[in-house]
Scaffold this motif. Structure first.
Motif, mmCIF file in Angstrom:
data_model
loop_
_atom_site.group_PDB
_atom_site.id
_atom_site.type_symbol
_atom_site.label_atom_id
_atom_site.label_comp_id
_atom_site.label_asym_id
_atom_site.label_seq_id
_atom_site.Cartn_x
_atom_site.Cartn_y
_atom_site.Cartn_z
ATOM 1 N N LEU A 78 -2.959 14.827 0.141
ATOM 2 C CA LEU A 78 -2.981 15.369 1.343
ATOM 3 C C LEU A 78 -3.093 14.197 2.260
ATOM 4 N N LEU A 79 -3.535 13.170 2.101
ATOM 5 C CA LEU A 79 -3.600 11.933 2.955
ATOM 6 C C LEU A 79 -2.061 11.458 3.258
ATOM 7 N N THR A 80 -1.141 11.564 2.408
ATOM 8 C CA THR A 80 0.186 11.177 2.698
ATOM 9 C C THR A 80 0.752 12.425 3.542
ATOM 10 N N ALA A 81 0.423 13.681 3.339
ATOM 11 C CA ALA A 81 0.858 14.527 4.004
ATOM 12 C C ALA A 81 0.306 14.479 5.261
ATOM 13 N N MET A 96 0.829 -1.085 -0.049
ATOM 14 C CA MET A 96 0.061 -0.174 0.103
ATOM 15 C C MET A 96 0.893 1.283 0.241
ATOM 16 N N THR A 97 0.485 2.353 -0.492
ATOM 17 C CA THR A 97 1.070 3.551 -0.351
ATOM 18 C C THR A 97 0.701 4.309 0.963
ATOM 19 N N ILE A 98 1.416 5.156 1.330
ATOM 20 C CA ILE A 98 1.457 5.789 2.599
ATOM 21 C C ILE A 98 0.022 6.400 2.973
ATOM 22 N N ALA A 99 -0.371 6.987 1.783
ATOM 23 C CA ALA A 99 -1.818 7.600 1.759
ATOM 24 C C ALA A 99 -2.956 6.427 1.991
ATOM 25 N N LYS A 103 -2.615 17.317 -11.927
ATOM 26 C CA LYS A 103 -3.186 16.215 -11.090
ATOM 27 C C LYS A 103 -4.882 16.589 -10.861
ATOM 28 N N THR A 104 -5.472 15.389 -10.699
ATOM 29 C CA THR A 104 -7.096 15.682 -10.317
ATOM 30 C C THR A 104 -7.208 15.929 -8.804
ATOM 31 N N ILE A 133 4.509 15.202 -2.087
ATOM 32 C CA ILE A 133 4.641 15.298 -3.693
ATOM 33 C C ILE A 133 5.433 14.121 -4.076
ATOM 34 N N VAL A 134 6.405 13.556 -3.458
ATOM 35 C CA VAL A 134 6.992 12.448 -3.857
ATOM 36 C C VAL A 134 6.038 10.999 -4.154
ATOM 37 N N GLU A 135 5.025 11.066 -3.244
ATOM 38 C CA GLU A 135 4.215 9.803 -3.390
ATOM 39 C C GLU A 135 3.424 10.390 -4.473
ATOM 40 N N MET A 136 2.874 11.558 -4.712
ATOM 41 C CA MET A 136 2.001 11.951 -5.742
ATOM 42 C C MET A 136 2.719 11.717 -7.358
ATOM 43 N N MET A 137 4.021 12.014 -7.230
ATOM 44 C CA MET A 137 4.771 11.820 -8.582
ATOM 45 C C MET A 137 5.071 10.316 -8.826
ATOM 46 N N GLY A 138 4.724 9.148 -7.901
ATOM 47 C CA GLY A 138 4.912 8.010 -8.111
ATOM 48 C C GLY A 138 6.305 7.321 -7.384
ATOM 49 N N GLY A 139 6.677 8.345 -6.546
ATOM 50 C CA GLY A 139 7.882 7.901 -5.737
ATOM 51 C C GLY A 139 7.397 6.790 -4.439
#
Ligand code: SF4
Lengths: 221, 298
Positions: free
Chosen positions: B147-150, B20-23, B138-139, B185-191
């Motif tokens: 924002l969830l990641t943040a 899973m992602t952090i988000a 981004k949508t 940002i990192v997760e949003m950009m696929g990191g």
């Protein structure tokens, strides 16, 4: 408080300028309002630490007063707290006061006089990001974060209170997250129980608690 | 109790185990704790996103003034400059920091903002994350996810250190905001989740020790510009992490270092307006102009 919701972190949505000095202050005030209700004559604020030093420019005074009048931290009326208090005939004062070395730097003692002349005395700390802790209520040191639905029970005897409360909570199917007991110094006959639960508390549960022998007052936060 | 992480290390473990992602982990944690539906939670986060977007726009106009008059109009000046010049820091970076300052001016003028994590740092997540997201096409759904990641990163700072300037200095406040934005940002950009935590670590390491010394005790000066700096810091750190740079000191230890540095900071440098810029002759004069004579020193 370690179980922050994501909305404690990204949030609150609030009127600026300071989460600790404006939003947190409004929340502490609002907590006092829960105990004092609407029928209040006057309120005195004793500001400690950073609250004392910088309250004017942050609107901490307006926020505290707005909270005591029942408004939340994202309410536009926060800006007009002084005017609204005047309209309602609520007298108010702000004073700087050292509440002790151990007190969190953003703390305030609030003394509210109700129209029936009873008093509510509360000390709250704004611990960052708009989150707060109530650390004192009417002569008793305690901790209320207000993060979860919280039942505050004032009782005048210690006998059978704990088992009585747990029985009621069990019967009402309430999941207890945290429970603490606080007594007035050197007194067995006056105490406060703070019960954080995970769910909405029904009127039925409150009624059952209120009518239990030895219970003086019940508040739901 | 599967998603209740308390450290960065635990978070990475859950991400790894569950793929899973952090988000996603943060959302699952919130569902678990609040017993609200994922949809409802996303909906509330979308409301917050919209408050951020509105605040970005609201401060760009002419005539914004803080209550004290200390700041206001900077974001407008910046956008005027960008209309006639090629900003040295690059268009996207410049826009991001302009947006950050805009939100800070809205806050100082008693407007509506989202504390992220505090009001004093409310410009950085909109400035760095939302601006970058919009620029990258981004949508809203993707931005809500970010924002969830943040919020996951901010949670770790709140839990294991502090996000209050009065406790940990500006490194805790704007530092945490930068860490949140950067990881998002990192997760949003696929990191990867690990890369996101590296980015968050970079931001803190870059400003470790930053004191909190607001002039006249108001969240205005140097705060607005520190939000611009925090925005740049977040974007730079995200780029470094996306390029594959890794943090030498693990995230959790960086958080702890920040906390310990804050603890030994003199109280004069923790929001009391008794040290740093606030205690300069000019800082004191400004405070006296706003509050009257005798109110200059803290
Ligand atoms: S200097 Fe202090 S008040 Fe200003 S942004 Fe930094 S932490 Fe907040």
């Amino acid at each position: 408080m370690v179980d922050y919701s994501m909305f404690d972190i990204l949030g609150p949505v609030m009127i600026g300028p300071s989460s600790s000095h404006t939003a947190g202050a409004a929340r502490i005030g609002k907590m006092a309002h829960k105990f004092a209700g609407d029928d209040i004559k006057s309120v005195d604020f004793y500001l400690h630490g950073s609250f004392a030093k910088t309250y004017r420019g942050h609107g901490t005074d307006k926020a505290l007063l707005a909270g005591v009048l029942g408004f939340g931290e994202s309410d536009d009326r926060l800006r007009e707290a002084f005017e609204i208090a005047a309209q309602r005939g609520v007298a108010y004062s702000f004073q700087e006061k050292d509440l002790g070395d151990l007190m969190h730097p953003n703390s305030v003692k609030i003394v509210i006089r109700r129209t029936d002349d009873s008093e509510v005395v509360l000390i709250g700390s704004s611990i960052g990001g708009g989150n707060i802790n109530i650390v004192h209520l009417n002569g008793i040191d305690l901790t209320i974060s207000g993060e979860h639905p919280t039942i505050i029970v004032r009782h005048n005897t210690s006998k059978g209170i704990i088992s009585g409360m747990t029985n009621i909570l069990m019967a009402c199917n309430l999941d207890v997250l945290y429970m603490s007991f606080h007594k007035k110094k050197n007194r067995d006959d006056e105490g406060v129980m703070v019960i954080e639960v995970s769910d909405v508390v029904s009127d039925e549960a409150l009624r059952a608690i209120r009518t239990f022998p030895g219970i003086v007052d019940v508040y739901l936060i | 109790m599967t998603y209740r992480f308390t450290t960065g290390e635990e978070l990475l473990e859950i991400c790894g185990e569950k793929k899973m992602t952090i988000a996603q982990v943060m959302l699952a944690r919130e569902v678990e704790m609040s017993k609200r539906s994922a949809e409802e939670i996303r909906g509330q986060m979308l409301d917050s996103l919209n408050v951020m977007k509105t605040a970005i726009q609201a401060g760009l106009h002419e005539g914004v003034k803080s209550v004290s008059g200390l700041i206001g109009g900077e974001a407008y000046k910046l956008s005027q400059y960008a209309a006639t010049h090629e900003p040295l820091s690059g268009r996207d970076m410049f826009q991001a920091m302009t947006n950050a300052m805009s939100v800070m001016e809205v806050n100082a003028s008693m407007g509506r903002i989202v504390a992220s994590p505090t009001a004093g740092s409310c410009g950085i997540v909109p400035g760095a994350l939302v601006s970058t997201g919009l620029r990258q096409g981004k949508t809203d759904e993707e931005l809500v996810e970010a924002l969830l990641t943040a919020s996951a990163i901010g949670f770790l700072f709140s839990r294991n250190a502090t996000v209050a300037g009065s406790e940990g200095g500006c490194q805790a406040e704007t530092g945490t905001a930068s860490a949140m934005a950067s990881a998002a940002i990192v997760e949003m950009m696929g990191g990867s989740p690990a890369a996101a935590l590296s980015a968050a670590s970079f931001t803190i390491k870059n400003i470790l020790g930053l004191v909190c010394d607001p002039i006249a005790g108001l969240v205005e000066c140097p705060c607005a510009k520190r939000n611009a700096l925090g925005t740049a810091n977040a974007i730079l750190s995200a780029d470094m992490a996306l390029a594959g740079l890794e943090t030498a000191i693990p995230f959790d230890e960086v958080v702890d270092a920040m906390y310990r540095v804050g603890k030994v900071m003199s109280p004069t440098l923790r929001e009391t307006a008794m040290g740093g810029l606030a205690a300069t002759p000019t800082g004191i004069r400004i405070a006296e102009r706003i509050f009257g004579p005798g109110h200059g020193r803290g």
